[in-house]
Design a protein around this motif. Sequence first.
Motif, PDB file in Angstrom:
ATOM      1  N   GLN A   1      74.392   1.121 -62.605  1.00 45.83           N
ATOM      2  CA  GLN A   1      72.969   0.579 -62.220  1.00 45.83           C
ATOM      3  C   GLN A   1      71.896   1.693 -61.581  1.00 45.83           C
ATOM      4  OE1 GLN A   1      72.503  -3.595 -60.818  1.00 45.83           O
ATOM      5  NE2 GLN A   1      74.548  -3.826 -61.966  1.00 45.83           N
ATOM      6  N   ILE A   2      72.669   2.381 -60.915  1.00 48.15           N
ATOM      7  CA  ILE A   2      72.004   3.466 -60.276  1.00 48.15           C
ATOM      8  C   ILE A   2      72.191   4.992 -60.463  1.00 48.15           C
ATOM      9  CG2 ILE A   2      71.809   1.871 -57.904  1.00 48.15           C
ATOM     10  CD1 ILE A   2      74.080   3.488 -56.799  1.00 48.15           C
ATOM     11  N   ALA A   3      73.125   5.069 -60.990  1.00 43.95           N
ATOM     12  CA  ALA A   3      73.441   6.724 -61.800  1.00 43.95           C
ATOM     13  C   ALA A   3      72.720   6.696 -63.104  1.00 43.95           C
ATOM     14  CB  ALA A   3      74.593   6.919 -61.561  1.00 43.95           C
ATOM     15  N   ALA A   4      71.952   7.958 -63.252  1.00 41.09           N
ATOM     16  CA  ALA A   4      71.195   8.209 -64.512  1.00 41.09           C
ATOM     17  C   ALA A   4      72.360   8.590 -65.649  1.00 41.09           C
ATOM     18  CB  ALA A   4      70.229   8.936 -64.455  1.00 41.09           C
ATOM     19  N   GLU A   5      73.382   9.517 -65.038  1.00 34.87           N
ATOM     20  CA  GLU A   5      74.393   9.841 -65.941  1.00 34.87           C
ATOM     21  C   GLU A   5      75.528   9.827 -64.981  1.00 34.87           C
ATOM     22  OE1 GLU A   5      73.759  14.050 -66.683  1.00 34.87           O
ATOM     23  OE2 GLU A   5      71.720  13.538 -67.399  1.00 34.87           O
ATOM     24  N   VAL A   6      76.632   9.401 -65.676  1.00 33.14           N
ATOM     25  CA  VAL A   6      78.080   9.324 -65.174  1.00 33.14           C
ATOM     26  C   VAL A   6      79.047  10.312 -65.856  1.00 33.14           C
ATOM     27  CG1 VAL A   6      80.050   8.154 -64.284  1.00 33.14           C
ATOM     28  CG2 VAL A   6      77.692   7.118 -64.342  1.00 33.14           C
ATOM     29  N   PRO A   7      79.138  11.789 -65.408  1.00 28.89           N
ATOM     30  CA  PRO A   7      79.871  12.540 -66.195  1.00 28.89           C
ATOM     31  C   PRO A   7      81.431  12.189 -66.526  1.00 28.89           C
ATOM     32  CG  PRO A   7      79.022  13.608 -64.354  1.00 28.89           C
ATOM     33  CD  PRO A   7      78.948  12.002 -64.143  1.00 28.89           C
ATOM     34  N   GLU A   8      82.052  12.646 -67.468  1.00 29.35           N
ATOM     35  CA  GLU A   8      83.487  12.339 -67.661  1.00 29.35           C
ATOM     36  C   GLU A   8      84.496  12.428 -66.303  1.00 29.35           C
ATOM     37  OE1 GLU A   8      84.961  10.938 -70.211  1.00 29.35           O
ATOM     38  OE2 GLU A   8      87.005  10.851 -69.218  1.00 29.35           O
ATOM     39  N   LYS A   9      84.182  13.674 -65.738  1.00 30.61           N
ATOM     40  CA  LYS A   9      85.301  13.843 -64.857  1.00 30.61           C
ATOM     41  C   LYS A   9      84.965  12.994 -63.417  1.00 30.61           C
ATOM     42  CE  LYS A   9      85.540  18.886 -65.463  1.00 30.61           C
ATOM     43  NZ  LYS A   9      84.873  20.367 -65.152  1.00 30.61           N
ATOM     44  N   ALA A  10      83.630  12.361 -63.393  1.00 29.30           N
ATOM     45  CA  ALA A  10      83.264  11.468 -62.316  1.00 29.30           C
ATOM     46  C   ALA A  10      84.081  10.091 -62.627  1.00 29.30           C
ATOM     47  CB  ALA A  10      81.885  11.115 -62.221  1.00 29.30           C
ATOM     48  N   ARG A  11      84.009   9.778 -63.848  1.00 27.36           N
ATOM     49  CA  ARG A  11      84.891   8.618 -64.107  1.00 27.36           C
ATOM     50  C   ARG A  11      86.105   8.757 -64.042  1.00 27.36           C
ATOM     51  NH1 ARG A  11      80.891   8.031 -68.574  1.00 27.36           N
ATOM     52  NH2 ARG A  11      82.324   9.431 -69.922  1.00 27.36           N
ATOM     53  N   ALA A  12      86.901   9.950 -64.227  1.00 27.02           N
ATOM     54  CA  ALA A  12      88.244  10.087 -63.991  1.00 27.02           C
ATOM     55  C   ALA A  12      88.483  10.053 -62.528  1.00 27.02           C
ATOM     56  CB  ALA A  12      88.628  11.577 -64.595  1.00 27.02           C
ATOM     57  N   LEU A  13      87.662  10.634 -61.725  1.00 28.85           N
ATOM     58  CA  LEU A  13      87.998  10.923 -60.195  1.00 28.85           C
ATOM     59  C   LEU A  13      87.590   9.342 -59.563  1.00 28.85           C
ATOM     60  CD1 LEU A  13      85.860  13.930 -59.406  1.00 28.85           C
ATOM     61  CD2 LEU A  13      88.398  13.590 -59.186  1.00 28.85           C
TER      62      LEU A  13
ATOM     63  N   ILE B   1      79.069   1.040 -52.885  1.00 28.53           N
ATOM     64  CA  ILE B   1      79.045  -0.217 -53.912  1.00 28.53           C
ATOM     65  C   ILE B   1      80.444  -0.694 -54.017  1.00 28.53           C
ATOM     66  CG2 ILE B   1      77.272   1.063 -55.531  1.00 28.53           C
ATOM     67  CD1 ILE B   1      79.752   2.127 -57.102  1.00 28.53           C
ATOM     68  N   ALA B   2      80.513  -1.945 -54.749  1.00 22.90           N
ATOM     69  CA  ALA B   2      81.880  -2.600 -54.494  1.00 22.90           C
ATOM     70  C   ALA B   2      82.591  -2.676 -55.961  1.00 22.90           C
ATOM     71  CB  ALA B   2      81.647  -3.940 -54.240  1.00 22.90           C
ATOM     72  N   ASP B   3      81.823  -2.109 -57.154  1.00 23.16           N
ATOM     73  CA  ASP B   3      82.536  -2.339 -58.314  1.00 23.16           C
ATOM     74  C   ASP B   3      81.863  -1.379 -59.153  1.00 23.16           C
ATOM     75  OD1 ASP B   3      79.980  -3.411 -59.587  1.00 23.16           O
ATOM     76  OD2 ASP B   3      80.782  -5.299 -58.503  1.00 23.16           O
ATOM     77  N   MET B   4      82.381  -0.812 -60.447  1.00 20.43           N
ATOM     78  CA  MET B   4      82.044   0.309 -61.012  1.00 20.43           C
ATOM     79  C   MET B   4      80.793  -0.124 -61.764  1.00 20.43           C
ATOM     80  SD  MET B   4      83.729   2.968 -60.994  1.00 20.43           S
ATOM     81  CE  MET B   4      83.252   4.114 -62.352  1.00 20.43           C
ATOM     82  N   GLU B   5      80.455  -1.262 -62.310  1.00 19.36           N
ATOM     83  CA  GLU B   5      79.206  -1.768 -62.673  1.00 19.36           C
ATOM     84  C   GLU B   5      78.053  -1.220 -61.978  1.00 19.36           C
ATOM     85  OE1 GLU B   5      77.532  -5.968 -63.783  1.00 19.36           O
ATOM     86  OE2 GLU B   5      79.481  -5.726 -64.408  1.00 19.36           O
ATOM     87  N   ALA B   6      78.202  -1.405 -60.544  1.00 22.25           N
ATOM     88  CA  ALA B   6      77.078  -0.923 -59.660  1.00 22.25           C
ATOM     89  C   ALA B   6      76.778   0.442 -59.884  1.00 22.25           C
ATOM     90  CB  ALA B   6      77.449  -1.409 -58.296  1.00 22.25           C
TER      91      ALA B   6
END
Length: 347
Positions: A77-89, A69-74
């Motif tokens: 659109q495809i991940a059902a859950e985005v855990p806090e740790k993934a956002r930090a990484l 992907i090229a941006d966070m918005e994408a």
Amino acid sequence: MQTIFADMRTGIDKEQMARAGEILRSGGLVAFPTETVYGLGANALDADAAAKIYRAKGRPSDNPLIVHIADMEALYQIAAEVPEKARALAAWFWPGPLTMIFKKKDCVPKTTTGGLDTVAVRMPDHAVALQLIREGGGFVAAPSANASGRPSPTKASHVAEDMAGKIDMIIDGGDVGIGVESTILDLSGDIPMILRPGYVNQDMLQKVIGEVTADPALFSADPKEPPKAPGMKYRHYAPKAEMLIVEGAQEAVVSHIRRLAQEELERGGKPGVIASEETKEHYAGIVRCMGSRQDELSISRHLYAVLRELDEQNVTKIFSEAFDTPVLGQAIMNRLLRAAGHQIVKV
Ligand code: TXA
Ligand code: MG
């Protein structure tokens, strides 16, 4: 099929890029550079397009693809859950050589995910790749652009060797910077787990999110359980010749490899040696230098090209030094061990 070659070594060619985007949006295949290795891209949300990747590579259909992907918005659109740790990484390492695994949304076809309910996602750190993803619709499924089982491509000529005539376009962005594939991290368990080591190592991840483990199958010749990333169980990165890694103090390694190479010669074979800048002068015959031990990236960058070159020389046995370097050591040794079918001796 005729493959179009687009030269973008010195910058993005807008016309060719528009053409590449059009190929992706209409279900075709485009190979492109990233900072790790070259990828073979298709529209990740189009099952028929993704299926073409498996055919072109000769890849088993249960081996899932990474969605670029090229941006966070994408991601949302495809991940059902985005855990806090993934956002930090993502904030620390994207764009960059880190792939994270998420529960997938229905819009991602199972052809792309090898039948799994999870999807691997990464934002590459390469201007050509990012532009191609945008032009191609935002979601590009891309495994490494080698034929299945061959070493990953680190230059466009490697892609051409394996893929010319089988795909629509190859974008040449010059030699890659890192040379080994991205780190894959699974965040679905209590403690995040590295499924494939890469440039972003365990220490770097732990500094951002605390404890991180590594899949125990990665460094074991005979793991109790298969590796957790489906692709890691396949013979991969592998040269045609049998390979042995020799680990230990430099002098002992050099004399052991010299002896093994001599024995192979006496048997009528053609030995190949994988050496470092520091040791290459000590060997005779077919010797390939990975780079200096003082410059880890030079080693990772040359790894796959060296394996391909030794194949071309039709060597009968490959003897390699070990490369347990501080930052990239896990990633480099994981690839070397797999290329060697886990054959390693300590001297
Ligand atoms: O650096 C890279 O990651 C390169 C460039 C092109 O971005 N891509 C790459 O893709 O190495 P590939 O297909 O050669 O390797 C993807 C690995 C495979 O071992 C696959 O099994 C694993 O990622 N994988 C993909 N999706 C997964 C999932 N949902 N769960 C577990 N493993 C997954
Ligand atoms: Mg691959």
